[in-house]
Design a protein around this motif. Structure first.
Motif, PDB file in Angstrom:
ATOM      1  N   PHE A   1     -12.531  -0.094 -18.664  1.00 55.73           N
ATOM      2  CA  PHE A   1     -12.767   1.084 -17.823  1.00 55.73           C
ATOM      3  C   PHE A   1     -14.158   1.000 -17.190  1.00 55.73           C
ATOM      4  N   TYR A   2     -15.149   0.701 -18.035  1.00 57.12           N
ATOM      5  CA  TYR A   2     -16.522   0.621 -17.521  1.00 57.12           C
ATOM      6  C   TYR A   2     -16.712  -0.586 -16.610  1.00 57.12           C
ATOM      7  N   ARG A   3     -15.987  -1.663 -16.874  1.00 54.33           N
ATOM      8  CA  ARG A   3     -16.083  -2.852 -16.018  1.00 54.33           C
ATOM      9  C   ARG A   3     -15.677  -2.503 -14.582  1.00 54.33           C
TER      10      ARG A   3
ATOM     11  N   ASN B   1       3.110  12.800 -15.720  1.00 46.81           N
ATOM     12  CA  ASN B   1       2.420  12.959 -17.012  1.00 46.81           C
ATOM     13  C   ASN B   1       1.322  11.905 -17.113  1.00 46.81           C
ATOM     14  N   PRO B   2       0.247  12.066 -16.355  1.00 42.50           N
ATOM     15  CA  PRO B   2      -0.765  11.022 -16.290  1.00 42.50           C
ATOM     16  C   PRO B   2      -1.527  10.846 -17.601  1.00 42.50           C
ATOM     17  N   THR B   3      -1.810   9.594 -17.928  1.00 46.76           N
ATOM     18  CA  THR B   3      -2.624   9.243 -19.084  1.00 46.76           C
ATOM     19  C   THR B   3      -3.901   8.584 -18.589  1.00 46.76           C
ATOM     20  N   ALA B   4      -4.780   8.251 -19.528  1.00 48.32           N
ATOM     21  CA  ALA B   4      -6.000   7.540 -19.159  1.00 48.32           C
ATOM     22  C   ALA B   4      -5.663   6.224 -18.459  1.00 48.32           C
ATOM     23  N   GLN B   5      -4.634   5.540 -18.959  1.00 44.75           N
ATOM     24  CA  GLN B   5      -4.238   4.266 -18.364  1.00 44.75           C
ATOM     25  C   GLN B   5      -3.708   4.450 -16.947  1.00 44.75           C
ATOM     26  N   THR B   6      -3.029   5.563 -16.707  1.00 46.22           N
ATOM     27  CA  THR B   6      -2.521   5.848 -15.367  1.00 46.22           C
ATOM     28  C   THR B   6      -3.679   5.942 -14.375  1.00 46.22           C
ATOM     29  N   TYR B   7      -4.697   6.703 -14.732  1.00 52.55           N
ATOM     30  CA  TYR B   7      -5.853   6.857 -13.846  1.00 52.55           C
ATOM     31  C   TYR B   7      -6.587   5.527 -13.666  1.00 52.55           C
TER      32      TYR B   7
ATOM     33  N   ASP C   1       0.824  -1.212   0.000  1.00 49.56           N
ATOM     34  CA  ASP C   1       0.000   0.000   0.000  1.00 49.56           C
ATOM     35  C   ASP C   1       0.858   1.263   0.000  1.00 49.56           C
ATOM     36  N   THR C   2       1.851   1.312   0.863  1.00 48.96           N
ATOM     37  CA  THR C   2       2.725   2.493   0.914  1.00 48.96           C
ATOM     38  C   THR C   2       3.467   2.670  -0.402  1.00 48.96           C
ATOM     39  N   GLN C   3       3.977   1.573  -0.956  1.00 48.17           N
ATOM     40  CA  GLN C   3       4.690   1.638  -2.225  1.00 48.17           C
ATOM     41  C   GLN C   3       3.775   2.121  -3.344  1.00 48.17           C
ATOM     42  N   MET C   4       2.555   1.595  -3.362  1.00 46.58           N
ATOM     43  CA  MET C   4       1.623   1.965  -4.425  1.00 46.58           C
ATOM     44  C   MET C   4       1.147   3.403  -4.306  1.00 46.58           C
ATOM     45  N   GLU C   5       0.906   3.876  -3.091  1.00 47.75           N
ATOM     46  CA  GLU C   5       0.475   5.267  -2.929  1.00 47.75           C
ATOM     47  C   GLU C   5       1.573   6.222  -3.410  1.00 47.75           C
ATOM     48  N   LEU C   6       2.820   5.881  -3.131  1.00 49.47           N
ATOM     49  CA  LEU C   6       3.939   6.700  -3.624  1.00 49.47           C
ATOM     50  C   LEU C   6       4.015   6.643  -5.148  1.00 49.47           C
ATOM     51  N   GLU C   7       3.796   5.446  -5.702  1.00 49.40           N
ATOM     52  CA  GLU C   7       3.850   5.281  -7.157  1.00 49.40           C
ATOM     53  C   GLU C   7       2.691   6.020  -7.836  1.00 49.40           C
ATOM     54  N   ILE C   8       1.498   5.927  -7.259  1.00 48.39           N
ATOM     55  CA  ILE C   8       0.341   6.630  -7.830  1.00 48.39           C
ATOM     56  C   ILE C   8       0.575   8.138  -7.809  1.00 48.39           C
TER      57      ILE C   8
ATOM     58  N   ALA D   1     -11.334   6.171  -6.225  1.00 44.07           N
ATOM     59  CA  ALA D   1     -11.248   5.287  -7.387  1.00 44.07           C
ATOM     60  C   ALA D   1     -12.240   5.712  -8.467  1.00 44.07           C
ATOM     61  N   LEU D   2     -13.447   6.111  -8.057  1.00 46.84           N
ATOM     62  CA  LEU D   2     -14.460   6.538  -9.024  1.00 46.84           C
ATOM     63  C   LEU D   2     -14.022   7.812  -9.741  1.00 46.84           C
ATOM     64  N   ALA D   3     -13.422   8.739  -9.017  1.00 48.34           N
ATOM     65  CA  ALA D   3     -12.926   9.972  -9.633  1.00 48.34           C
ATOM     66  C   ALA D   3     -11.838   9.654 -10.649  1.00 48.34           C
ATOM     67  N   TYR D   4     -10.952   8.714 -10.327  1.00 55.31           N
ATOM     68  CA  TYR D   4      -9.897   8.311 -11.265  1.00 55.31           C
ATOM     69  C   TYR D   4     -10.495   7.687 -12.528  1.00 55.31           C
ATOM     70  N   LEU D   5     -11.542   6.870 -12.351  1.00 48.71           N
ATOM     71  CA  LEU D   5     -12.163   6.215 -13.499  1.00 48.71           C
ATOM     72  C   LEU D   5     -12.863   7.221 -14.404  1.00 48.71           C
ATOM     73  N   ASP D   6     -13.521   8.206 -13.809  1.00 50.04           N
ATOM     74  CA  ASP D   6     -14.145   9.255 -14.623  1.00 50.04           C
ATOM     75  C   ASP D   6     -13.097  10.009 -15.431  1.00 50.04           C
ATOM     76  N   LYS D   7     -11.926  10.247 -14.820  1.00 51.18           N
ATOM     77  CA  LYS D   7     -10.843  10.915 -15.531  1.00 51.18           C
ATOM     78  C   LYS D   7     -10.287  10.027 -16.645  1.00 51.18           C
ATOM     79  N   ALA D   8     -10.194   8.728 -16.383  1.00 50.41           N
ATOM     80  CA  ALA D   8      -9.709   7.794 -17.399  1.00 50.41           C
ATOM     81  C   ALA D   8     -10.642   7.782 -18.606  1.00 50.41           C
TER      82      ALA D   8
END
Length: 288
Positions: free
Chosen positions: A234-236, A194-200, A180-187, A217-224
């Motif tokens: 994405f919709y799944r 330079n975020p892309t749709a795939q990043t979100y 979790d700590t590693q992923m939060e830093l990576e996110i 997570a929902l906000a990230y998906l809307d951005k994606a």
């Protein structure tokens, strides 16, 4: 021809004959290695696999109360590429020799900092060089494991079990990783650069898989979807997140969009998964 030259020639012939006379033969306990990803971390193990060959193992050829190299031949080595936790004890990134002290009712497992010993080190083994020891209980298994086996199981983003299995005995070593700590830093890093749709999408999918922070997570998906357009995956994931938030009508709508796109692309597995969830969420929506 000088005497020195003759002597040199004879010695060379002798040593060459010794070299060519050696036979490479298969080992009774062949070496192997395993590697397991746990979240973003990797665990590697190098060990040898002795066979039971009808012998009594624990309490027999592996005596109770005496150090065992957890295999055969060289000492077993475990390598971790990030800090981990084992039964509340910190295992820092590095390479360790793995030793065991089997008893009938419980085992001690030692993570040892001196990796230079052959086998168990015998009299050169020094308990002061243990990083730490843990105590685990052996259990009987309902089958016979002929060759000693080390295997990872029950793998999640944050945990795994390392199982030691031989004859009719299994010992389990639980391992934790702070993914979790590693992923939060990576996110945070990827969204800043330079975020892309795939990043979100990947950030949202991780949160959904971990069962946490669904609003984010929902906000990230809307951005994606805004950046990358409509895709069945994405919709799944959006449908799964909306369902977790209790928005079954929204989840059904997203699942139907995912199903339609997946059907057009021939993604039968996603069609079936969406159909199953739509049916489930329609029932839940009616009950609410």
């Amino acid at each position: 021809m000088s005497i020195l030259f003759k002597i040199t020639t004879l010695l060379l012939s002798f040593f060459l004959s010794l070299s060519y006379g050696q036979i490479t033969h298969p080992k009774a306990s062949p070496a192997t290695s395993i590697m397991q990803e746990v979240g973003l971390a990797k665990i590697s193990i190098q060990y040898s696999r002795p066979a039971a060959r009808g012998r009594a193992i624990f309490g027999g050829i592996v005596p109770y109360g005496r150090i065992w190299r957890v295999g055969a031949n060289e000492s077993t080595k475990i390598t971790v590429d990030t800090d981990m936790e084992i039964l509340g004890k910190l295992l820092p990134m590095g390479i360790y020799a793995l030793y065991a002290f089997p008893e009938k009712e419980e085992w001690q497992i030692a993570f040892h900092t001196n990796i230079s010993h052959w086998g168990d080190g015998r009299k050169r083994y020094n308990p002061a060089e243990d990083l730490f020891r843990i105590t685990v209980k052996p259990e009987s298994i309902p089958y016979h494991q002929e060759n000693f086996l080390m295997a990872f199981d029950s793998i999640t983003h944050n945990t795994t079990n390392l199982n030691l299995i031989w004859a009719s005995t299994k010992v389990t070593i639980p391992i934790k990783v702070d993914t979790d700590t590693q992923m939060e830093l990576e996110i945070a890093k990827q969204l800043k650069e330079n975020p892309t749709a795939q990043t979100y999408y990947e950030a949202a999918r991780y949160l959904q898989e971990q069962g946490k922070d669904f609003e984010r997570a929902l906000a990230y998906l809307d951005k994606a979807l805004e950046l990358g357009g409509e895709t069945y995956y994405f919709y799944r994931v959006k449908s799964l997140v909306e369902a977790e938030l209790g928005n079954f009508k929204g989840a059904i709508a997203s699942a139907k969009k995912s199903l339609k796109i997946a059907s057009e692309l021939g993604k039968d597995e996603f069609v079936r998964m969406n159909e199953k969830n739509i049916k489930k969420w329609q029932t839940l929506s009616q009950n609410n």
